[in-house]
Design an enzyme around this catalytic site. Sequence first.
Site, PDB file in Angstrom:
ATOM      1  N   PRO A  88       0.912  -1.168  -0.008  1.00 45.74           N
ATOM      2  CA  PRO A  88      -0.024   0.089   0.106  1.00 45.74           C
ATOM      3  C   PRO A  88       0.847   1.385  -0.014  1.00 45.74           C
ATOM      4  O   PRO A  88       0.228   2.311  -0.156  1.00 45.74           O
ATOM      5  CB  PRO A  88      -0.780  -0.022   1.128  1.00 45.74           C
ATOM      6  CG  PRO A  88      -0.225  -1.507   2.007  1.00 45.74           C
ATOM      7  CD  PRO A  88       0.588  -2.299   1.058  1.00 45.74           C
ATOM      8  N   GLU A 115       3.089  -7.747   7.849  1.00 47.37           N
ATOM      9  CA  GLU A 115       3.409  -6.219   7.611  1.00 47.37           C
ATOM     10  C   GLU A 115       4.148  -5.758   6.377  1.00 47.37           C
ATOM     11  O   GLU A 115       4.654  -4.883   6.610  1.00 47.37           O
ATOM     12  CB  GLU A 115       4.058  -5.820   9.126  1.00 47.37           C
ATOM     13  CG  GLU A 115       3.170  -6.027  10.338  1.00 47.37           C
ATOM     14  CD  GLU A 115       1.690  -5.099  10.147  1.00 47.37           C
ATOM     15  OE1 GLU A 115       1.924  -3.787   9.897  1.00 47.37           O
ATOM     16  OE2 GLU A 115       0.713  -5.809  10.125  1.00 47.37           O
ATOM     17  N   ARG A 154      -6.007  -7.939 -20.511  1.00 48.28           N
ATOM     18  CA  ARG A 154      -7.126  -7.271 -21.456  1.00 48.28           C
ATOM     19  C   ARG A 154      -6.671  -6.480 -22.307  1.00 48.28           C
ATOM     20  O   ARG A 154      -7.369  -6.075 -23.703  1.00 48.28           O
ATOM     21  CB  ARG A 154      -8.390  -6.926 -20.747  1.00 48.28           C
ATOM     22  CG  ARG A 154      -8.235  -5.758 -19.818  1.00 48.28           C
ATOM     23  CD  ARG A 154      -9.589  -5.620 -18.711  1.00 48.28           C
ATOM     24  NE  ARG A 154     -10.404  -5.102 -19.838  1.00 48.28           N
ATOM     25  CZ  ARG A 154     -10.522  -3.809 -20.208  1.00 48.28           C
ATOM     26  NH1 ARG A 154      -9.551  -3.073 -20.045  1.00 48.28           N
ATOM     27  NH2 ARG A 154     -11.650  -3.487 -21.068  1.00 48.28           N
ATOM     28  N   ASP A 169     -13.755   1.441 -23.420  1.00 44.61           N
ATOM     29  CA  ASP A 169     -13.919   1.299 -22.051  1.00 44.61           C
ATOM     30  C   ASP A 169     -13.375   2.518 -21.256  1.00 44.61           C
ATOM     31  O   ASP A 169     -12.628   3.227 -22.030  1.00 44.61           O
ATOM     32  CB  ASP A 169     -13.234  -0.088 -21.563  1.00 44.61           C
ATOM     33  CG  ASP A 169     -14.037  -1.070 -21.272  1.00 44.61           C
ATOM     34  OD1 ASP A 169     -15.307  -0.865 -20.909  1.00 44.61           O
ATOM     35  OD2 ASP A 169     -13.817  -2.106 -21.742  1.00 44.61           O
TER      36      ASP A 169
HETATM   37 CL1  6GU Z   1      -0.489  -3.694  -3.384  1.00 38.23          CL
HETATM   38  N1  6GU Z   1      -1.138  -4.392  -0.991  1.00 38.23           N
HETATM   39  C1  6GU Z   1      -1.875  -4.330   0.278  1.00 38.23           C
HETATM   40  N2  6GU Z   1      -1.538  -5.266   0.902  1.00 38.23           N
HETATM   41  N3  6GU Z   1      -2.854  -3.597   0.181  1.00 38.23           N
HETATM   42  C2  6GU Z   1      -2.970  -2.596  -0.649  1.00 38.23           C
HETATM   43  C3  6GU Z   1      -2.303  -2.652  -1.955  1.00 38.23           C
HETATM   44  C4  6GU Z   1      -1.215  -3.563  -2.255  1.00 38.23           C
HETATM   45  N4  6GU Z   1      -2.661  -1.738  -2.610  1.00 38.23           N
HETATM   46  C5  6GU Z   1      -3.660  -1.116  -1.959  1.00 38.23           C
HETATM   47  N5  6GU Z   1      -3.839  -1.810  -0.640  1.00 38.23           N
END
Ligand code: 6GU
Length: 226
Positions: A88, A115, A154, A169
């Site tokens: 994230p 983590e 796609r 799209d």
């Molecule tokens: Cl790539 N990994 C995780 N664990 N959570 C996320 C993410 C990735 N992208 C958004 N949330």
Amino acid sequence: MKFSILTLFPELIETYTNASIIGRAVKSGVISVEAVNIRDFSADSHHKVDDSPFGGGSGMVMTCQPVESAFESLGALKEPARVLLTTPTGRRFDHAMAVELSQCQQIVMLCGHYEGFDDRIKTLIPRIEEVSIGDYVLTGGELPALCMLDSITRLLPGAVQKFSSVEADSFYDGMLDYPHYTRPAEYKGLKVPDVLLSGNHAAIAQWRKQQSLDKTRTNRPDLLEP
Ligand code: 6GU
């Protein structure tokens, strides 16, 4: 295009990539998917792949050794290749990045859990790029890896029967898609917009363009900013 996905849950990857449009792209050879179980590469006698964080805190951190060994087991990558680490805290994945990645011969994705990874993995595998699929946190990197694989696949010739539908799209031209309707022309008193039944192709194109613009203004005004 070859996808190599390093994960603790290869069965999650396989279930998705064997179904529907992606399953067909695999069968027809447009893509190949290799799901590598990181745990198989643990040098630990108990196949341990994680440990508690230095400095304290909650959760577990994936150790370097199994991830590095799993990556090395891939051998030489088919270039041009990219190596993505799901987190994230990464660069945000979007349509433009999907287009960029669709030019590769091979894409490696390292799926984090717990983590995340010991940060030294980025030094051990220097070509790693950290990617996120949006501003929320998931429990693991498998869904992000599958989201990216799906949106890249796609775009590849032969994956979707009609490439014109890919071009029409959302995001392809920087705007959201217009609304779609099919038979019957009236359902429970709800009518399809007259213009779509008119046979006037210029008027239909004009209506769809306006609908795209209206929807983008309402739902994603940020896409219209310069
Ligand atoms: Cl790539 N990994 C995780 N664990 N959570 C996320 C993410 C990735 N992208 C958004 N949330």
